[in-house]
Design a protein around this motif. Structure first.
Motif, PDB file in Angstrom:
ATOM      1  N   CYS A   5       0.821  -1.221   0.000  1.00 50.51           N
ATOM      2  CA  CYS A   5       0.000   0.000   0.000  1.00 50.51           C
ATOM      3  C   CYS A   5       0.856   1.273   0.000  1.00 50.51           C
ATOM      4  O   CYS A   5       0.320   2.361  -0.160  1.00 50.51           O
ATOM      5  CB  CYS A   5      -0.985  -0.011   1.170  1.00 50.51           C
ATOM      6  N   CYS A   6       2.164   1.130   0.127  1.00 53.39           N
ATOM      7  CA  CYS A   6       3.038   2.313   0.093  1.00 53.39           C
ATOM      8  C   CYS A   6       3.626   2.551  -1.299  1.00 53.39           C
ATOM      9  O   CYS A   6       3.515   3.645  -1.832  1.00 53.39           O
ATOM     10  CB  CYS A   6       4.155   2.162   1.117  1.00 53.39           C
ATOM     11  N   CYS A   7       4.247   1.517  -1.866  1.00 54.79           N
ATOM     12  CA  CYS A   7       4.893   1.690  -3.173  1.00 54.79           C
ATOM     13  C   CYS A   7       4.068   1.136  -4.331  1.00 54.79           C
ATOM     14  O   CYS A   7       4.425   1.332  -5.488  1.00 54.79           O
ATOM     15  CB  CYS A   7       6.273   1.040  -3.161  1.00 54.79           C
ATOM     16  N   GLN A   8       3.004   0.410  -4.023  1.00 52.77           N
ATOM     17  CA  GLN A   8       2.087  -0.158  -5.018  1.00 52.77           C
ATOM     18  C   GLN A   8       2.690  -1.299  -5.846  1.00 52.77           C
ATOM     19  O   GLN A   8       2.125  -1.683  -6.863  1.00 52.77           O
ATOM     20  CB  GLN A   8       1.542   0.929  -5.959  1.00 52.77           C
ATOM     21  N   ARG A   9       3.831  -1.850  -5.414  1.00 54.18           N
ATOM     22  CA  ARG A   9       4.410  -2.981  -6.143  1.00 54.18           C
ATOM     23  C   ARG A   9       3.722  -4.272  -5.722  1.00 54.18           C
ATOM     24  O   ARG A   9       3.293  -4.427  -4.591  1.00 54.18           O
ATOM     25  CB  ARG A   9       5.911  -3.102  -5.877  1.00 54.18           C
TER      26      ARG A   9
END
Length: 96
Positions: A5-9
């Motif tokens: 949910c932070c970098c969307q990877r």
């Protein structure tokens, strides 16, 4: 595996307590938060998790960054998450 949910990877995820476990035993937190609030967290990749704890100590995370929105809105962390989003996902080859 899932989406950080932070970098969307799309990668393997770890659980980040929004109120770090290190402060759970302090009387202030026992008195002001119930067990569900203390156990709340988000699933994030290892790189983002390491970065969050590298940027801020547990007390700052507790007082300032106790929501996912607060983490993502922080300029320093947001810049770091943007950098992580461009990194290649490391895979562990268990066969070798």
């Amino acid at each position: 595996m899932g989406r950080c949910c932070c970098c969307q990877r799309e990668t393997w995820l770890t659980f980040h307590h929004l109120i770090p476990r290190k402060v759970h035993r302090r009387s202030h937190f026992k008195k002001h938060y119930d067990k569900d609030q203390l156990a709340a967290g988000i699933l994030i990749c290892r790189q983002c998790h390491n970065g969050i704890h590298r940027f801020y100590d547990e007390m700052t995370l507790t007082r300032v960054f106790a929501t996912p929105e607060a983490l993502i809105a922080d300029p320093a962390l947001n810049e770091y998450f943007s950098w992580v989003a461009k990194q290649r996902i490391r895979t562990v080859d268990k066969g070798r």
